[in-house]
Scaffold this motif. Sequence first.
Motif, mmCIF file in Angstrom:
data_model
loop_
_atom_site.group_PDB
_atom_site.id
_atom_site.type_symbol
_atom_site.label_atom_id
_atom_site.label_comp_id
_atom_site.label_asym_id
_atom_site.label_seq_id
_atom_site.Cartn_x
_atom_site.Cartn_y
_atom_site.Cartn_z
ATOM 1 N N ARG A 82 -2.332 7.174 5.952
ATOM 2 C CA ARG A 82 -2.423 8.247 6.717
ATOM 3 C C ARG A 82 -1.606 7.380 8.253
ATOM 4 O O ARG A 82 -1.005 8.025 9.130
ATOM 5 C CB ARG A 82 -4.016 8.423 7.122
ATOM 6 N N ARG A 83 -2.011 6.142 8.670
ATOM 7 C CA ARG A 83 -1.479 5.370 9.762
ATOM 8 C C ARG A 83 -0.006 5.557 9.583
ATOM 9 O O ARG A 83 0.582 5.620 10.576
ATOM 10 C CB ARG A 83 -2.096 4.123 9.848
ATOM 11 N N VAL A 84 0.659 5.307 8.482
ATOM 12 C CA VAL A 84 2.121 5.448 8.326
ATOM 13 C C VAL A 84 2.656 6.798 8.828
ATOM 14 O O VAL A 84 3.552 6.800 9.445
ATOM 15 C CB VAL A 84 2.613 4.649 6.801
ATOM 16 N N ALA A 85 2.062 7.792 8.085
ATOM 17 C CA ALA A 85 2.438 9.162 8.369
ATOM 18 C C ALA A 85 2.191 9.390 9.827
ATOM 19 O O ALA A 85 3.427 10.078 10.484
ATOM 20 C CB ALA A 85 1.532 10.272 7.604
ATOM 21 N N GLU A 86 1.110 8.828 10.429
ATOM 22 C CA GLU A 86 1.094 9.220 12.108
ATOM 23 C C GLU A 86 2.389 8.554 12.656
ATOM 24 O O GLU A 86 2.560 8.962 13.794
ATOM 25 C CB GLU A 86 -0.322 8.602 12.364
ATOM 26 N N VAL A 87 2.611 7.207 12.698
ATOM 27 C CA VAL A 87 3.765 6.617 13.037
ATOM 28 C C VAL A 87 4.740 7.263 12.866
ATOM 29 O O VAL A 87 5.713 7.345 13.796
ATOM 30 C CB VAL A 87 3.561 5.184 12.754
ATOM 31 N N VAL A 88 5.154 7.846 11.651
ATOM 32 C CA VAL A 88 6.379 8.554 11.489
ATOM 33 C C VAL A 88 6.572 9.695 12.261
ATOM 34 O O VAL A 88 7.631 10.086 12.776
ATOM 35 C CB VAL A 88 6.726 8.585 9.930
ATOM 36 N N ARG A 89 5.426 10.313 12.468
ATOM 37 C CA ARG A 89 5.331 11.537 13.196
ATOM 38 C C ARG A 89 5.693 11.395 14.832
ATOM 39 O O ARG A 89 6.577 12.041 15.346
ATOM 40 C CB ARG A 89 3.976 12.350 12.943
ATOM 41 N N GLN A 90 5.052 10.036 15.318
ATOM 42 C CA GLN A 90 5.315 9.742 16.725
ATOM 43 C C GLN A 90 6.764 9.440 16.757
ATOM 44 O O GLN A 90 7.380 9.727 17.910
ATOM 45 C CB GLN A 90 4.320 8.812 16.867
ATOM 46 N N ILE A 91 7.187 8.570 15.849
ATOM 47 C CA ILE A 91 8.742 8.285 15.855
ATOM 48 C C ILE A 91 9.369 9.621 16.126
ATOM 49 O O ILE A 91 10.509 9.401 17.232
ATOM 50 C CB ILE A 91 9.171 7.305 14.723
ATOM 51 N N ARG A 92 9.357 10.602 15.361
ATOM 52 C CA ARG A 92 10.347 11.819 15.309
ATOM 53 C C ARG A 92 10.033 12.637 16.665
ATOM 54 O O ARG A 92 10.867 12.806 17.312
ATOM 55 C CB ARG A 92 9.793 12.699 14.211
ATOM 56 N N LEU A 93 8.624 12.642 17.053
ATOM 57 C CA LEU A 93 8.426 13.268 18.208
ATOM 58 C C LEU A 93 9.068 12.570 19.474
ATOM 59 O O LEU A 93 9.630 13.158 20.523
ATOM 60 C CB LEU A 93 6.931 13.464 18.611
ATOM 61 N N ALA A 94 8.987 11.163 19.215
ATOM 62 C CA ALA A 94 9.497 10.489 20.615
ATOM 63 C C ALA A 94 11.185 10.289 20.555
ATOM 64 O O ALA A 94 11.579 10.105 21.744
ATOM 65 C CB ALA A 94 8.815 9.134 20.539
ATOM 66 N N GLY A 95 11.601 10.789 19.566
ATOM 67 C CA GLY A 95 13.072 10.451 19.440
ATOM 68 C C GLY A 95 13.431 9.091 19.358
ATOM 69 O O GLY A 95 14.657 8.719 19.654
ATOM 70 N N VAL A 96 12.542 8.199 18.865
ATOM 71 C CA VAL A 96 12.978 6.780 18.649
ATOM 72 C C VAL A 96 14.135 6.641 17.777
ATOM 73 O O VAL A 96 14.246 7.361 16.635
ATOM 74 C CB VAL A 96 11.563 5.974 18.299
ATOM 75 N N ARG A 97 14.906 5.561 18.136
ATOM 76 C CA ARG A 97 16.196 5.374 17.224
ATOM 77 C C ARG A 97 16.257 4.277 16.206
ATOM 78 O O ARG A 97 16.918 4.349 15.237
ATOM 79 C CB ARG A 97 17.302 5.354 18.187
ATOM 80 N N ALA A 98 15.210 3.448 16.231
ATOM 81 C CA ALA A 98 15.156 2.324 15.462
ATOM 82 C C ALA A 98 13.746 1.782 15.377
ATOM 83 O O ALA A 98 12.879 2.094 16.060
ATOM 84 C CB ALA A 98 16.036 1.351 15.888
ATOM 85 N N VAL A 99 13.511 1.088 14.146
ATOM 86 C CA VAL A 99 12.144 0.211 13.967
ATOM 87 C C VAL A 99 12.642 -1.061 13.793
ATOM 88 O O VAL A 99 13.647 -1.494 12.876
ATOM 89 C CB VAL A 99 11.378 0.871 12.645
#
Length: 157
Positions: A82-99
């Motif tokens: 659940r936490r991984v899915a939440e972080v992935v969603r936030q990455i997409r929403l924020a337009g983050v380009r790298a992990v």
Amino acid sequence: AVAEALSRLRPASAAVFRENLAAFEAALDGLADWAEAAIAEIPPERRMVVTTHDAFAYLGREFGIRFLSPVGLDSAAQPSARRVAEVVRQIRLAGVRAVFPESGADSRLAQVLAEEAGVAVGGRLYAGNLSAADGPAPNFLAMWRHNFRLMTEAMTR
């Protein structure tokens, strides 16, 4: 405090310790000026970095960078699906380009996050260790510059 303690232990070298301290403080000031100029060019809404654990909160406070991590300070902790899915969603929403994975830590979590979000895996950040002498972070100043450069480059992509 270190320069003062060393000066008490070796009074004959006190001037050298003071000179070294002054040079180090000047280097820190130069690094801070460079970092402030670099971050000033990045809009606040783009100032987000994803790491595998929360090791860079001090940069967040100092430079207005939001850090997102699936785990807290414990780099050995495993996040829930659940936490991984939440972080992935936030990455997409924020337009983050790298992990960013961290040096010395398992990079699989960064790879999973990047793959799921469709972004790149950034270069390795150094948090609790340094690189080898011929690496990108052989001392504190080089480590700090290396980390900040990688982060700001990702924020500007």
